[in-house]
Design an enzyme around this catalytic site. Structure first.
Site, PDB file in Angstrom:
ATOM      1  N   CYS A   1      -6.490   4.234   1.912  1.00  0.00           N
ATOM      2  CA  CYS A   1      -6.186   2.942   1.288  1.00  0.00           C
ATOM      3  C   CYS A   1      -7.439   2.249   0.779  1.00  0.00           C
ATOM      4  CB  CYS A   1      -5.432   2.047   2.263  1.00  0.00           C
ATOM      5  SG  CYS A   1      -6.357   1.670   3.775  1.00  0.00           S
TER       6      CYS A   1
ATOM      7  N   ASP B   1      -7.572   6.145   7.716  1.00  0.00           N
ATOM      8  CA  ASP B   1      -7.875   4.723   7.514  1.00  0.00           C
ATOM      9  C   ASP B   1      -9.141   4.428   8.312  1.00  0.00           C
ATOM     10  OD1 ASP B   1      -7.676   1.989   6.924  1.00  0.00           O
ATOM     11  OD2 ASP B   1      -6.136   1.594   8.448  1.00  0.00           O
TER      12      ASP B   1
ATOM     13  N   ARG C   1      -2.092   0.496  -6.812  1.00  0.00           N
ATOM     14  CA  ARG C   1      -1.802  -0.772  -6.126  1.00  0.00           C
ATOM     15  C   ARG C   1      -1.315  -1.816  -7.143  1.00  0.00           C
ATOM     16  NH1 ARG C   1      -4.088  -2.261  -1.623  1.00  0.00           N
ATOM     17  NH2 ARG C   1      -2.234  -3.570  -1.548  1.00  0.00           N
TER      18      ARG C   1
ATOM     19  N   GLN D   1       0.838  -1.211   0.000  1.00  0.00           N
ATOM     20  CA  GLN D   1       0.000   0.000   0.000  1.00  0.00           C
ATOM     21  C   GLN D   1       0.872   1.259   0.000  1.00  0.00           C
ATOM     22  OE1 GLN D   1      -3.683   0.119   0.224  1.00  0.00           O
ATOM     23  NE2 GLN D   1      -3.175   2.191  -0.448  1.00  0.00           N
TER      24      GLN D   1
END
Ligand code: CP
Ligand code: NVA
Length: 336
Positions: free
Chosen positions: A270, A229, A315, A137
């Site tokens: 993410c 996150d 990614r 990540q």
């Protein structure tokens, strides 16, 4: 880049700034090749095993698409579809898969599990997320930041939320290695492990970066990158939701946070993210706690400053670079 051939990819702690930059440069090359339709199936005939003890959308799809583009076959082992940990130890699993596959991806729980796999597999092992680290990540995030600002060293990155877990730890490590100024903005009990903080501060002294831990939300001022996150990570018990929502709501990324950072700042996450009520858990928490969004407001998530889908795409390009650099000698794929 020869230094990456044959290596495991378990945490960015194990790599120098030059090596991390090599991964990013290779990812940029592979991204350009993909966009131009230039084939890069340098690993034809090889096979990789993808172990997922926790669920995934981005990481699994990235490994599968990247492996396919590189000419490799894949086997996906889902959270319930193998003997791992239940009837067979990690050490034995490593020795079996190492006889059949050229590389192994692992997503799951403790970092020690991926370390054990690596110690016994005899082939490169890649960390697709553990409780402690999410290194693939970080390559995607740094590629996204570099594409946007044209540089990394000297930029200010502020992370809001639970800074003790995989994302917070990993941002601190990559910023320290690459010379970014990292700030964790959270209540004290969510600050990262003091030993890791000290280690990162030593790297930051070398790289010109810095590490700041603060409870003060005005830390966002003049940041270049704002990130966050989910408040409860995979594998954590349901009981922690109430406390997390109470503790971390003041640390939600809102339009005021982005305004304090300035119009030049970008937002990263993410993913997956609870920015609305369009998910089962989002709706459940909405009903239980009377909220419509969690770690980031929908307004910020959907704004021009949000680069979360570029980040998600990256990614795949960065995971491809990790597999290629660790499985092939550079002369087989290097351009120019
Ligand atoms: N960011 C990320 O790792 O997403 P997945 O859980 O969908 O793989
Ligand atoms: N901290 C999150 C990251 C998901 C990609 C988790 O571990 O669930």
């Amino acid at each position: 880049m020869a230094a990456l051939y044959g290596r495991h990819f378990l945490t960015l702690r194990d790599f120098t700034a030059e090596e991390i930059t090599d991964f990013l440069d290779l990812a940029a090359q592979l991204k350009a090749e993909k966009k131009q339709g230039v084939p890069h199936d340098h690993l034809r005939g090889r096979n990789v095993a993808l172990i997922f003890e926790k669920t995934s959308t981005r990481t699994r799809c990235s490994f599968e698409v990247a492996a396919h583009d590189l000419g490799m076959g894949t086997t996906y082992l889902d959270p319930s579809g193998s003997q791992i940990g239940k009837k067979e130890s990690i050490k034995d699993t490593a020795r079996v898969l190492g006889r059949m596959y050229d590389g192994i991806e692992y997503r799951g729980y403790g970092q020690e599990i991926v370390e054990t796999l690596a110690a016994h597999a005899g082939v490169p092992v890649w960390n697709g997320l553990t409780n402690e680290y999410h290194p693939t990540q970080m390559l995607a995030d740094m590629l996204t930041v570099r594409e946007h600002f044209g540089r990394l060293a000297g930029l200010r990155l502020t992370y809001f939320g639970d800074a003790r877990y995989n994302m917070g730890n990993s941002y601190m490590v990559v910023c320290a290695k690459l010379g970014l100024h990292f700030t964790a903005c959270a209540p004290k009990k969510y600050f990262p492990d003091p030993e890791l903080v000290e280690t990162c501060r030593a790297w930051a002294r070398e790289s010109g970066g810095s590490i700041t831990l603060t409870e003060d939300v005005s830390a966002a001022a003049e940041s270049d990158v704002i990130c966050t996150d989910v408040w409860v990570s995979m594998g954590e018990p349901d009981e922690v939701w109430q406390e997390r929502i109470a503790d971390l709501t003041p640390y939600r990324v809102t339009k005021d946070v982005m305004a304090a950072a300035g119009p030049h700042a970008i937002f990263l996450h993410c993913l997956p993210s609870f920015h609305d009520l369009e998910t089962k858990i989002g709706r459940e928490m909405g009903e239980r706690f009377g909220i419509t969004e969690m770690e980031v407001t929908d307004e910020v998530f959907e704004s021009e400053q949000s680069l979360v889908f570029d980040e998600a795409e990256n990614r795949m390009h960065t995971i491809k670079a990790v597999m290629l650099a660790t499985l092939a000698r550079p002369e087989t794929y290097r351009r120019g």
